[in-house]
Design a protein around this motif. Sequence first.
Motif, PDB file in Angstrom:
ATOM      1  N   THR A   1       0.848  -1.208   0.000  1.00  0.00           N
ATOM      2  CA  THR A   1       0.000   0.000   0.000  1.00  0.00           C
ATOM      3  C   THR A   1       0.876   1.248   0.000  1.00  0.00           C
ATOM      4  OG1 THR A   1      -0.136  -0.150   2.423  1.00  0.00           O
ATOM      5  CG2 THR A   1      -1.937  -1.129   1.149  1.00  0.00           C
ATOM      6  N   PHE A   2       1.968   1.178  -0.752  1.00  0.00           N
ATOM      7  CA  PHE A   2       2.974   2.231  -0.690  1.00  0.00           C
ATOM      8  C   PHE A   2       2.415   3.594  -1.094  1.00  0.00           C
ATOM      9  CE2 PHE A   2       6.704   4.624  -2.052  1.00  0.00           C
ATOM     10  CZ  PHE A   2       7.590   4.364  -1.023  1.00  0.00           C
ATOM     11  N   SER A   3       1.665   3.650  -2.191  1.00  0.00           N
ATOM     12  CA  SER A   3       1.125   4.934  -2.659  1.00  0.00           C
ATOM     13  C   SER A   3       0.149   5.525  -1.645  1.00  0.00           C
ATOM     14  CB  SER A   3       0.433   4.754  -4.011  1.00  0.00           C
ATOM     15  OG  SER A   3       1.371   4.432  -5.009  1.00  0.00           O
ATOM     16  N   ARG A   4      -0.735   4.676  -1.119  1.00  0.00           N
ATOM     17  CA  ARG A   4      -1.715   5.150  -0.138  1.00  0.00           C
ATOM     18  C   ARG A   4      -1.033   5.637   1.129  1.00  0.00           C
ATOM     19  NH1 ARG A   4      -5.198   0.757   2.788  1.00  0.00           N
ATOM     20  NH2 ARG A   4      -3.267   0.745   4.011  1.00  0.00           N
ATOM     21  N   ASP A   5      -0.048   4.882   1.595  1.00  0.00           N
ATOM     22  CA  ASP A   5       0.658   5.268   2.818  1.00  0.00           C
ATOM     23  C   ASP A   5       1.482   6.529   2.606  1.00  0.00           C
ATOM     24  OD1 ASP A   5      -0.476   3.006   3.862  1.00  0.00           O
ATOM     25  OD2 ASP A   5       1.354   1.800   3.800  1.00  0.00           O
ATOM     26  N   SER A   6       2.041   6.680   1.401  1.00  0.00           N
ATOM     27  CA  SER A   6       2.794   7.891   1.083  1.00  0.00           C
ATOM     28  C   SER A   6       1.874   9.107   1.070  1.00  0.00           C
ATOM     29  CB  SER A   6       3.487   7.746  -0.278  1.00  0.00           C
ATOM     30  OG  SER A   6       4.421   6.690  -0.260  1.00  0.00           O
ATOM     31  N   LEU A   7       0.665   8.921   0.571  1.00  0.00           N
ATOM     32  CA  LEU A   7      -0.307  10.020   0.574  1.00  0.00           C
ATOM     33  C   LEU A   7      -0.647  10.441   1.994  1.00  0.00           C
ATOM     34  CD1 LEU A   7      -2.249  11.908  -0.903  1.00  0.00           C
ATOM     35  CD2 LEU A   7      -3.934  10.052  -0.912  1.00  0.00           C
ATOM     36  N   TYR A   8      -0.777   9.465   2.884  1.00  0.00           N
ATOM     37  CA  TYR A   8      -1.032   9.766   4.296  1.00  0.00           C
ATOM     38  C   TYR A   8       0.092  10.613   4.887  1.00  0.00           C
ATOM     39  CZ  TYR A   8      -0.878   8.951   9.345  1.00  0.00           C
ATOM     40  OH  TYR A   8      -0.776   9.119  10.708  1.00  0.00           O
ATOM     41  N   LEU A   9       1.332  10.232   4.618  1.00  0.00           N
ATOM     42  CA  LEU A   9       2.472  10.982   5.140  1.00  0.00           C
ATOM     43  C   LEU A   9       2.553  12.376   4.515  1.00  0.00           C
ATOM     44  CD1 LEU A   9       5.253   8.232   5.226  1.00  0.00           C
ATOM     45  CD2 LEU A   9       4.159   9.334   7.188  1.00  0.00           C
ATOM     46  N   LYS A  10       2.234  12.452   3.229  1.00  0.00           N
ATOM     47  CA  LYS A  10       2.262  13.749   2.553  1.00  0.00           C
ATOM     48  C   LYS A  10       1.282  14.712   3.188  1.00  0.00           C
ATOM     49  CE  LYS A  10       1.619  15.940  -1.972  1.00  0.00           C
ATOM     50  NZ  LYS A  10       1.407  15.729  -3.421  1.00  0.00           N
ATOM     51  N   GLN A  11       0.073  14.237   3.480  1.00  0.00           N
ATOM     52  CA  GLN A  11      -0.943  15.091   4.076  1.00  0.00           C
ATOM     53  C   GLN A  11      -0.622  15.417   5.533  1.00  0.00           C
ATOM     54  OE1 GLN A  11      -4.406  12.681   3.330  1.00  0.00           O
ATOM     55  NE2 GLN A  11      -4.742  13.549   1.285  1.00  0.00           N
ATOM     56  N   LYS A  12      -0.119  14.443   6.259  1.00  0.00           N
ATOM     57  CA  LYS A  12       0.164  14.648   7.676  1.00  0.00           C
ATOM     58  C   LYS A  12       1.336  15.601   7.897  1.00  0.00           C
ATOM     59  CE  LYS A  12       1.453  12.242  11.947  1.00  0.00           C
ATOM     60  NZ  LYS A  12       1.758  10.922  12.581  1.00  0.00           N
ATOM     61  N   LEU A  13       2.364  15.467   7.061  1.00  0.00           N
ATOM     62  CA  LEU A  13       3.596  16.231   7.263  1.00  0.00           C
ATOM     63  C   LEU A  13       3.764  17.371   6.264  1.00  0.00           C
ATOM     64  CD1 LEU A  13       5.984  13.210   7.904  1.00  0.00           C
ATOM     65  CD2 LEU A  13       4.798  14.600   9.602  1.00  0.00           C
ATOM     66  N   ASN A  14       2.766  17.532   5.382  1.00  0.00           N
ATOM     67  CA  ASN A  14       2.822  18.590   4.363  1.00  0.00           C
ATOM     68  C   ASN A  14       4.092  18.461   3.520  1.00  0.00           C
ATOM     69  OD1 ASN A  14       1.850  20.840   2.980  1.00  0.00           O
ATOM     70  ND2 ASN A  14       2.967  22.269   4.299  1.00  0.00           N
ATOM     71  N   LEU A  15       4.303  17.261   2.987  1.00  0.00           N
ATOM     72  CA  LEU A  15       5.505  16.972   2.218  1.00  0.00           C
ATOM     73  C   LEU A  15       5.281  17.240   0.732  1.00  0.00           C
ATOM     74  CD1 LEU A  15       6.524  13.562   3.836  1.00  0.00           C
ATOM     75  CD2 LEU A  15       7.455  15.821   4.367  1.00  0.00           C
ATOM     76  N   ASP A  16       6.334  17.611   0.057  1.00  0.00           N
ATOM     77  CA  ASP A  16       6.292  17.808  -1.389  1.00  0.00           C
ATOM     78  C   ASP A  16       6.862  16.553  -2.049  1.00  0.00           C
ATOM     79  OD1 ASP A  16       6.111  18.754  -3.934  1.00  0.00           O
ATOM     80  OD2 ASP A  16       7.895  20.030  -3.798  1.00  0.00           O
ATOM     81  N   ILE A  17       6.050  15.501  -2.130  1.00  0.00           N
ATOM     82  CA  ILE A  17       6.499  14.237  -2.695  1.00  0.00           C
ATOM     83  C   ILE A  17       5.486  13.742  -3.719  1.00  0.00           C
ATOM     84  CG2 ILE A  17       7.803  13.538  -0.647  1.00  0.00           C
ATOM     85  CD1 ILE A  17       5.448  11.772   0.156  1.00  0.00           C
ATOM     86  N   ASP A  18       5.967  12.907  -4.631  1.00  0.00           N
ATOM     87  CA  ASP A  18       5.117  12.328  -5.662  1.00  0.00           C
ATOM     88  C   ASP A  18       4.554  11.009  -5.142  1.00  0.00           C
ATOM     89  OD1 ASP A  18       3.853  11.446  -7.907  1.00  0.00           O
ATOM     90  OD2 ASP A  18       5.672  11.092  -9.078  1.00  0.00           O
ATOM     91  N   VAL A  19       3.292  10.986  -4.784  1.00  0.00           N
ATOM     92  CA  VAL A  19       2.694   9.773  -4.208  1.00  0.00           C
ATOM     93  C   VAL A  19       2.338   8.757  -5.292  1.00  0.00           C
ATOM     94  CG1 VAL A  19       1.797  10.985  -2.199  1.00  0.00           C
ATOM     95  CG2 VAL A  19       0.382  10.781  -4.252  1.00  0.00           C
ATOM     96  N   GLU A  20       2.486   9.126  -6.563  1.00  0.00           N
ATOM     97  CA  GLU A  20       2.229   8.181  -7.641  1.00  0.00           C
ATOM     98  C   GLU A  20       3.495   7.415  -8.017  1.00  0.00           C
ATOM     99  OE1 GLU A  20      -0.760   7.525  -8.693  1.00  0.00           O
ATOM    100  OE2 GLU A  20      -1.483   9.047  -7.282  1.00  0.00           O
ATOM    101  N   PHE A  21       4.541   7.640  -7.229  1.00  0.00           N
ATOM    102  CA  PHE A  21       5.796   6.932  -7.475  1.00  0.00           C
ATOM    103  C   PHE A  21       5.566   5.430  -7.448  1.00  0.00           C
ATOM    104  CE2 PHE A  21       9.265   4.566  -5.415  1.00  0.00           C
ATOM    105  CZ  PHE A  21      10.283   4.773  -6.331  1.00  0.00           C
ATOM    106  N   VAL A  22       6.104   4.748  -8.449  1.00  0.00           N
ATOM    107  CA  VAL A  22       6.022   3.291  -8.509  1.00  0.00           C
ATOM    108  C   VAL A  22       7.428   2.749  -8.374  1.00  0.00           C
ATOM    109  CG1 VAL A  22       5.386   1.288  -9.880  1.00  0.00           C
ATOM    110  CG2 VAL A  22       3.993   3.369  -9.974  1.00  0.00           C
ATOM    111  N   ARG A  23       7.644   1.892  -7.406  1.00  0.00           N
ATOM    112  CA  ARG A  23       8.986   1.378  -7.179  1.00  0.00           C
ATOM    113  C   ARG A  23       9.496   0.624  -8.407  1.00  0.00           C
ATOM    114  NH1 ARG A  23       8.297  -4.136  -4.711  1.00  0.00           N
ATOM    115  NH2 ARG A  23       6.068  -4.468  -4.489  1.00  0.00           N
ATOM    116  N   LYS A  24      10.750   0.803  -8.675  1.00  0.00           N
ATOM    117  CA  LYS A  24      11.368   0.205  -9.852  1.00  0.00           C
ATOM    118  C   LYS A  24      11.523  -1.295  -9.665  1.00  0.00           C
ATOM    119  CE  LYS A  24      15.540   0.505 -12.702  1.00  0.00           C
ATOM    120  NZ  LYS A  24      16.865   1.142 -12.831  1.00  0.00           N
TER     121      LYS A  24
END
Length: 208
Positions: free
Chosen positions: A123-146
């Motif tokens: 659930t990497f994308s979903r969990d990254s979105l949670y962190l982005k919203q919680k910490l106000n991060l400038d990250i790409d939550v659509e990142f797909v691991r290589k």
Amino acid sequence: PLFGAKKKRFLERATSLIIARDPFERLLSSFKDKLGVRHKPTMVTWDTFGQVQRVIRREYRDGERNGTVPTFREFIKYLVGELSPNPLKMRKMTKGINEHWKPVYLNCAPCSENYTTVVKMETFSRDSLYLKQKLNLDIDVEFVRKGGREGHTTVDRTVQAFKTVGPQLIRRLYSIYKIDFDMFGYSPQKYFDITEFYLNEKDKNENK
């Protein structure tokens, strides 16, 4: 690095995270990336993964053949033969275990560190979105691991790989990584079900 009281104060107001993955899926990924290729004496990986391949060839090979690249089953035999289900014994040998297959409970100290967030690869994308919203991060939550050389190591691919291992080795391997399974809420049942696969194959062979 921070130590003692300074570390404690920092962690009390910090967001710390640990990334989790199905333990057996992690092992297959490590095998494909680190041991599923040839390591030559001229390569920097010779003293690490090259030496592991030599040990597997000498102690855990299933049959005579050329080359040092092990099969996945031979790698599992190596883990079962070299590691222990006893956490106390594992802690004593932890420095000698490669971090790519060292149990997470030893590698990341989740029992002593106060991680506030668990991110799962499933659930990497979903969990990254949670962190982005919680910490106000400038990250790409659509990142797909290589993916690796053979693409992503998925649960389905892992189950297929473990069909070459056999139920007895699977049970023994699970006893070594049981804490990781329990700690992050992963079920080993899909691997235990492989026993039925072996029984079905045995019935087919006997009825030929």
